[in-house]
Enzyme design. Structure first.
Site, PDB file in Angstrom:
ATOM      1  N   GLY A   1       2.346  -4.825   2.858  1.00 12.24           N
ATOM      2  CA  GLY A   1       2.912  -4.173   2.934  1.00 12.24           C
ATOM      3  C   GLY A   1       3.900  -5.053   3.591  1.00 12.24           C
ATOM      4  O   GLY A   1       3.846  -5.806   4.263  1.00 12.24           O
TER       5      GLY A   1
ATOM      6  N   GLY B   1      11.302  -3.019   7.524  1.00 12.44           N
ATOM      7  CA  GLY B   1      11.765  -3.980   8.179  1.00 12.44           C
ATOM      8  C   GLY B   1      11.549  -4.370   9.686  1.00 12.44           C
ATOM      9  O   GLY B   1      12.170  -5.492  10.417  1.00 12.44           O
TER      10      GLY B   1
ATOM     11  N   ASP C   1       8.690   8.407  14.639  1.00 15.22           N
ATOM     12  CA  ASP C   1       8.715   7.854  13.122  1.00 15.22           C
ATOM     13  C   ASP C   1       7.521   8.338  12.249  1.00 15.22           C
ATOM     14  O   ASP C   1       7.202   7.782  11.658  1.00 15.22           O
ATOM     15  CB  ASP C   1       9.215   6.005  13.488  1.00 15.22           C
ATOM     16  CG  ASP C   1       9.706   5.851  12.397  1.00 15.22           C
ATOM     17  OD1 ASP C   1      10.393   6.451  11.136  1.00 15.22           O
ATOM     18  OD2 ASP C   1       9.750   4.781  11.473  1.00 15.22           O
TER      19      ASP C   1
END
Lengths: 489, 193
Positions: free
Chosen positions: A90, A93, A206
């Protein structure tokens, strides 16, 4: 050169552009009006103007079309240090993740590296190192294990446990909604893992469905401590600010209001994200759903979330109340850390009944309503048969049956439409239905007794009905209720 | 992070600049979709000459630009003000991207006998960006409008008319100011080092 001179320079320069032929030197002398600075500057600028060619003429992206391009990095089959790259798992950013084999230990690992355009950025390299340190400090089954931080020439990457599972985001988009029981388990598991981080002074910052994986054995694991904030007081590390103060980091849709405002954040921002994540898992939609990311952020800042009980009424009251508190706007109104969330989730165990049992409970309530009203109708019938029976007896049965039926109907409605208030309503209704049922049984029994001499067979049936009503209320109803809701009252 | 006051267009002799301050500030919720679309439109204008597969990057760019907007506190007052912030965001994004690609080192290694000759290799132009960014910051202190013109023309890729419209000046004026800004920056970059 002062501001006035600059304005003069600009005027003269612009006039010079429109000038046609003639002696430039003389023209400049005249235009500058004796100001040597102005004259020199205009002359210099004109010289560079004619020498500039196509400088800055074409948009940057025409000149360097690949500036925003993604580049490939590790190829399958490539050997990096002691790792054989299998394939890319995967990209985001902030990093690329590859599946690889550690040839020394012949085990499968996940390699996380910076995207190619960031590999030479010192700040980004430091961020990756900190991610490794933060996650490595945490040894918890609910947190992805870090094996090593590798630095080979220019390449810097983390070797971590490979979890061959799916992310919670995938589960949400596939439309999987956990049962109320499973949701509670998930909440507890995640809260415990997050609490392990918080207790070490590490704020994830996050947390989102993309960053939680479900391993094949069903366990949840938190990934990606790439933005983790390490509290110098509580944590074992020296304080270093990798992100500049005031710069927003994280994913807007999971940011707490204070995070969106650029204020300092602590564990309570994770608590907010935890609330959003659980809400999404439970209902499949975001609590602040909006048409665009910016509108969503605006709603996080200014609006209340859509009440979870209306969006997904099946959720257990305990989890609903925990989510509600996690989503508070002011950090002080939330849980202080994930440890407190875990505590709240452990405090009262309200197992949500399997739907099948609830259906039995509903059936029982409907049957009881029918029985109540049937008893009233029957009492009327007996009054018709046997003149001389006191009217009060019939009236008592009729009124009591109506009251009991109304309360049962109310409970059925509350159970279906307002699950959170149900337990309180049930406790309130119990004495009423109990009293009414027993009084009905008593009155019907009395009816039967008074009927005994004139019509023996209906009299026996009537008394049997009375006993049936009493037994149903005293034995059967507590049984279905406790099977459905865990407690008989 | 730049403060908003730095980002606000300072027009020389413009009478309209006071009006934008007096206008009531729109509610964030109301303008959000429009703002987002505007940024995306800008971003699309920005990548429109590129290959079709790059819409994803345009979106990523918008997200990044948005984050910076939000970080700045975002009391934008009107469309022009907003365009200024968006252009600034894009400039920062591109300069950072160039920096991450090792632009500074390449710039230092660049044989700069003549800047124009060195920049003939167009694909290397991003090496110049960090230096250009610093020079632009200096220009901004002297003449903010010229710095904004460079941002809109070079970093966002707006045409003469579009940029003039964004700044509320005539295309002819914009052309002259742009020429001066280019000359000034060209001199800065040629003499640097």
């Amino acid at each position: 050169m002062n501001a006035e001179q600059w304005v003069r320079v600009r005027e003269v320069f612009e006039r010079a552009l429109d000038r046609e032929g003639g002696d430039l030197e003389a023209w400049l002398d005249e235009q500058a009006g004796g100001d040597r600075d102005v004259r020199r500057e205009v002359e210099s600028l004109l010289r560079h103007h004619s020498g500039a060619g196509s400088f800055l003429s074409a948009p940057l992206t025409d000149r360097v079309p690949g500036l925003l391009d993604e580049e490939t990095q590790f190829q399958p089959g490539q050997r990096i240090g002691d790792y054989d790259i299998v394939r890319e798992l995967g990209r985001g950013g902030m990093g690329r993740v590859y599946l690889a084999t550690d040839v020394r230990l012949s085990r499968t690992v996940a390699l996380k590296a910076l995207p190619p355009h960031l590999t030479r950025d010192p700040a980004q390299r430091e961020r990756l190192r900190r991610e490794a340190r933060a996650a490595a400090a945490l040894s918890h089954p609910g947190i992805c294990t870090i094996y090593a931080l590798e630095e080979l020439n220019d390449e810097l990457f983390i070797a971590a446990e490979y979890i061959d599972g799916r992310t919670l985001r995938q589960e949400i988009t596939q439309g999987r909604r956990p049962s109320s029981r499973d949701l509670l388990d998930m909440a507890r598991e995640l809260a415990a893992a997050l609490a392990a981080a918080h207790m070490k002074g590490i704020t994830h910052r996050d947390l989102k469905p993309e960053n939680v994986m479900r391993a094949p054995d069903g366990r949840l694991k938190i990934l990606d401590f790439g933005l983790a904030l390490i509290d110098p007081v509580a944590g074992p590390f020296a304080a270093t600010h990798v992100t500049q103060p005031g710069v927003l980091v994280g994913t807007p849709a999971y940011m707490a209001p204070e995070q969106l405002n650029g204020s300092p954040v602590d564990a309570r921002a994770d608590v907010f994200a935890f609330g959003v994540l659980l809400y999404e898992c439970a209902c499949g939609t975001h609590p602040f759903q909006a048409a665009s990311p910016l509108a969503l952020a605006a709603r996080v800042l200014e609006s209340e979330p859509r009440p979870i009980q209306t969006v997904c009424p099946d959720i257990s009251p305990l989890v609903a109340s925990v989510i509600d508190r996690c989503l508070s706007k002011a950090p002080r109104d939330r849980f202080a850390s994930a440890a407190d969330v875990a505590l709240a989730l452990a405090r009262t165990d309200v197992p949500r009944p399997p739907t099948g049992v609830t259906i039995w409970w509903r059936a029982h309530q409907l049957a009881a309503i029918a029985l109540n009203l049937g008893a009233a109708a029957f009492a009327w019938r007996i009054k018709e048969w046997q003149h001389g029976l006191p009217d009060q007896l019939f009236l008592a049965v009729g009124i009591l049956a109506t009251v009991a039926a109304i309360f049962r109907g109310h409970l059925l409605f509350t159970e279906k439409m307002n699950r959170r208030a149900f337990d309180a309503e049930r406790r309130r209704a119990v004495p009423v239905t109990l009293g009414a049922d027993l009084l009905i049984a008593l009155a019907v029994f009395a009816d039967g007794a008074l009927l005994a001499s004139a019509r023996p067979l209906p009299a026996v049936l009537t008394m049997a009905l009375a006993v049936g009503i009493a037994v149903t209320r005293l034995v059967l109803e507590p049984a279905t209720t406790s099977a459905a809701f865990g407690s008989a009252t | 992070m730049s403060t908003v006051s730095e980002l606000r267009p300072k027009r020389t002799g413009a009478s309209g600049s006071g009006a934008s301050h007096a206008a009531p500030r729109p509610h964030l919720d109301e303008v959000a979709p429009a703002v987002y679309d505007e940024l995306r439109r800008l971003a699309a204008a920005y990548v429109r000459r590129e290959r079709p597969g790059q819409t994803l990057q345009a979106t990523a760019l918008v997200h990044e630009a948005y984050l910076r907007l939000a970080g700045a506190g975002t009391p934008w007052t009107d469309r022009k003000h907003f365009l200024g912030i968006a252009a600034r965001s894009m400039r920062q994004i591109l300069v950072e991207r160039a920096r991450a690609r090792g632009a500074q080192k390449r710039w230092a290694d660049l044989d700069r006998v003549s800047l124009t000759e060195s920049l003939v290799r167009a694909s290397e132009e991003d090496a110049m960006l960090p230096a250009l960014d610093e020079a632009l910051a200096r220009l901004e202190r002297i003449d903010p409008e010229q710095a904004r013109i460079i941002e809109l023309r070079y970093f966002v890729g707006l045409g003469i008319e579009e940029a003039a419209d964004a700044l509320g000046i005539s295309p002819a004026t914009l052309k002259r100011r742009w020429a001066m800004a280019r000359a000034w920056l060209f001199r800065e970059l040629s003499h640097e080092r």
